[in-house]
Design an enzyme around this catalytic site. Structure first.
Site, mmCIF file in Angstrom:
data_model
loop_
_atom_site.group_PDB
_atom_site.id
_atom_site.type_symbol
_atom_site.label_atom_id
_atom_site.label_comp_id
_atom_site.label_asym_id
_atom_site.label_seq_id
_atom_site.Cartn_x
_atom_site.Cartn_y
_atom_site.Cartn_z
ATOM 1 N N GLU A 1 1.892 -0.468 -4.415
ATOM 2 C CA GLU A 1 0.846 0.211 -5.239
ATOM 3 C C GLU A 1 1.888 1.756 -5.443
ATOM 4 O OE1 GLU A 1 -3.467 2.639 -3.615
ATOM 5 O OE2 GLU A 1 -1.744 2.185 -2.320
ATOM 6 N N ASP B 1 0.836 -1.342 -0.234
ATOM 7 C CA ASP B 1 0.099 -0.069 0.085
ATOM 8 C C ASP B 1 0.904 1.162 0.152
ATOM 9 O OD1 ASP B 1 -2.974 0.868 0.755
ATOM 10 O OD2 ASP B 1 -1.512 2.148 1.912
#
Ligand code: GLC
Length: 535
Positions: free
Chosen positions: A262, A203
């Site tokens: 990401e 993330d």
């Protein structure tokens, strides 16, 4: 399978938002046991790996993206025992498991932060980013903004300092420059890799580091305060490259592990810079498909741009949907017959690179319409009505036409899409012309022809108006993909080089008796996706 077969390169990855996939214990929230019960469905669909959005204990200020313990499973999803079972059951079916690691920030309820905020001299103080305010301590240390609204600095009465949070104030950013934090983060990778996890989705990894001097960002024009800054100092710091290498070397000490980053606030070039040997296996370039409008020339350019920027040894990924964006069916206003979505599916699954699917994409799920009082997402709560937040794409999976779509027997945490009685897995399973069966056929085709996985990509037209066409080719096969993105019939000009050969139709969503090359043209029905193989 060839020796070079690599699951993350040749395979298709399916993202599950665990809260919304299948509820097995009747609390209105999906869980791991629910996923285990659907593994046969996923194996039959033909995917190779599952990426689970975060399942660590979380107070859910951002639904799992605020972690309170990195080495455990949230009770609402199960426990470590059920998780081990999920890994074993998935592996038995040839499906790998990818975990979402949210290491940029923790929950404010994480014991580390509770300690950190307790006093100026607490040993965990420096695990987070604490600064004294400017102007006699009353103003935040600098003008950095939180992407989820408001200033990125939160004043904490107890110690009279500010802590930094790029997302909600319940998500304080960790201080990756602290060697103890760094070491602990590396241990988290090992903890899960030792448990048999096959890969990680990181993330907002390119946010881990901020400028050591906390310099102010230059300003620019923009709508939200966050967009009125050039994010020079609060993201994409060069030191991240060292961490990328460290993470990769940990994963390389295990067989066949995968890491996909990401990226946040990164263009194609920046995204590509994090990928390749000694770096991440891949990173999401959201400018490839998800942020590109329904236009063949724009898609082609985006795909080629990604290829140009990536180092030769790196591997692209392609994605139309995830838990942060409106679903493609809603974005492109797909008609109820799903023909337009079949064209999108054919594009996604015949490109060179790893395709990522998002639960429900295979049945053409649409966003739900959420009223203000129904909003769950912190982004929606802060910004409503523009944007409305991300709840729309997170509604419960539509399994069948039973009440609550077979997702649960009690009121789900988010409502089910009202059209579930006609749009669901069970009914599409029965219908040979359904989107679900088209996805299955495409996934099957991808498995059958290596050219569709590793083959080179050769565009057939460079300024496509309506038809996007390309060839995928390896030593064994030459496969032509022709996608009519327009509602009306269209013709694709193909040179003599193509018409000289005989082609068989491998798949089309329209009735096709033959390949129909006529005088150098290939005719396509409106929204036709046609895949041909040279004989
Ligand atoms: C990523 C996630 C998003 C989350 C944010 C903060 O962008 O995809 O869902 O809100 O990071 O963790």
């Amino acid at each position: 399978m060839s020796e070079n077969w690599l699951w993350w390169k040749d395979g298709v990855i399916y993202q599950i938002y665990p809260r919304s996939f299948k509820d097995s214990n009747e609390d209105g929230i999906g869980d791991l046991q629910g996923i285990i019960g659907k593994l046969d469905y996923l194996a039959d669909l033909g995917i190779d790996a599952i990426w689970l959005s975060p399942i660590n204990p979380s107070p859910d200020a951002d639904f799992g993206y605020d972690v309170a313990d990195y080495k455990d499973i949230d009770l609402k999803f199960g426990d470590l025992g059920v998780f081990d079972l999920l890994v074993a059951e998935a592996h038995q079916r040839g499906i790998r498991i990818i975990l979402d690691l949210v290491l940029n920030h923790t929950s404010e309820k994480h014991p580390w932060f509770v300690e950190s905020r307790s006093s100026l001299d607490n040993p965990k103080r420096d695990w987070y980013i604490w600064r004294s305010g400017s102007d006699e301590g009353r103003k935040p240390p600098n003008q950095w903004q939180s992407v989820f609204g408001g200033k990125a600095w939160e004043y904490d009465e107890q110690t009279g300092q500010f802590y930094y949070h790029m997302f909600t104030r319940q998500q304080p950013d960790l201080n990756w420059r602290n060697p103890e934090v760094y070491a602990e983060m590396m241990r988290i990778f090992r903890f899960w890799a030792d448990r048999g996890v096959d890969g990680f989705r990181l993330d907002v990894f390119n946010n881990y580091f901020k400028d050591a001097m906390f310099r102010e960002n230059p300003t620019k024009l923009g709508v939200r305060a966050f967009d009125r800054q050039v994010h020079l100092y609060d993201t994409n710091q060069a030191v991240m490259m060292e961490v990328v290498a460290d993470i990769r070397s940990i994963l390389d000490s295990y067989p066949e592990r995968y890491v996909v980053g990401e990226t946040f606030l990164a263009d194609t070039k920046m995204t590509a810079s994090y990928c390749g040997p000694g770096k991440f296996h891949a990173a999401f370039d959201f400018y490839s498909l998800i942020k590109t409008p329904w236009n063949p020339a724009r898609y082609l350019r985006a795909i080629q741009r990604q290829d140009e920027e990536l180092p030769v040894e790196a591997w692209p990924i392609h994605v139309f949907n995830n838990h942060d964006n409106r679903r493609i069916a809603t974005r492109i206003r797909a008609g109820e017959d799903d023909e337009k979505l079949k064209v999108a599916a054919a594009l996604l699954l015949t490109l060179r690179g790893t395709p990522f699917l998002y639960y429900g994409e295979e049945i053409g799920m649409r966003d739900i319409h959420v009223t203000r009082s129904e909003i769950q997402d912190p982004v929606g709560k802060h910004y409503w009505p523009i944007p409305v937040g991300r709840d729309g794409c997170r509604s419960p999976m539509q399994w069948n036409d039973e009440p609550l779509a077979g997702f649960s027997t009690v009121k789900p945490w988010l409502k089910v899409h009202p059209k579930f009685p006609t749009r669901n897995v069970a009914s599409q399973h029965e219908n040979p012309r359904s989107l679900l069966n088209f996805y299955k056929a495409l996934l099957h085709l991808r498995r059958s022809y290596a050219a569709l996985k590793g083959g080179i990509f050769i565009p057939l037209n460079h300024e496509p108006q309506r038809v996007l066409a390309y060839v995928r080719q390896d030593n064994d096969n030459r496969i032509l993909v022709a996608l009519n993105l327009a509602r009306r019939r269209s013709k694709l000009a193909v040179g003599g080089e193509i018409t000289r050969y005989k082609w068989e139709v491998l798949l089309s969503n329209k009735e096709r008796s033959q390949s129909q090359f006529r005088k150098g043209w290939l005719e396509l029905e409106g929204y036709e996706a046609c895949i041909l193989r040279q004989l």
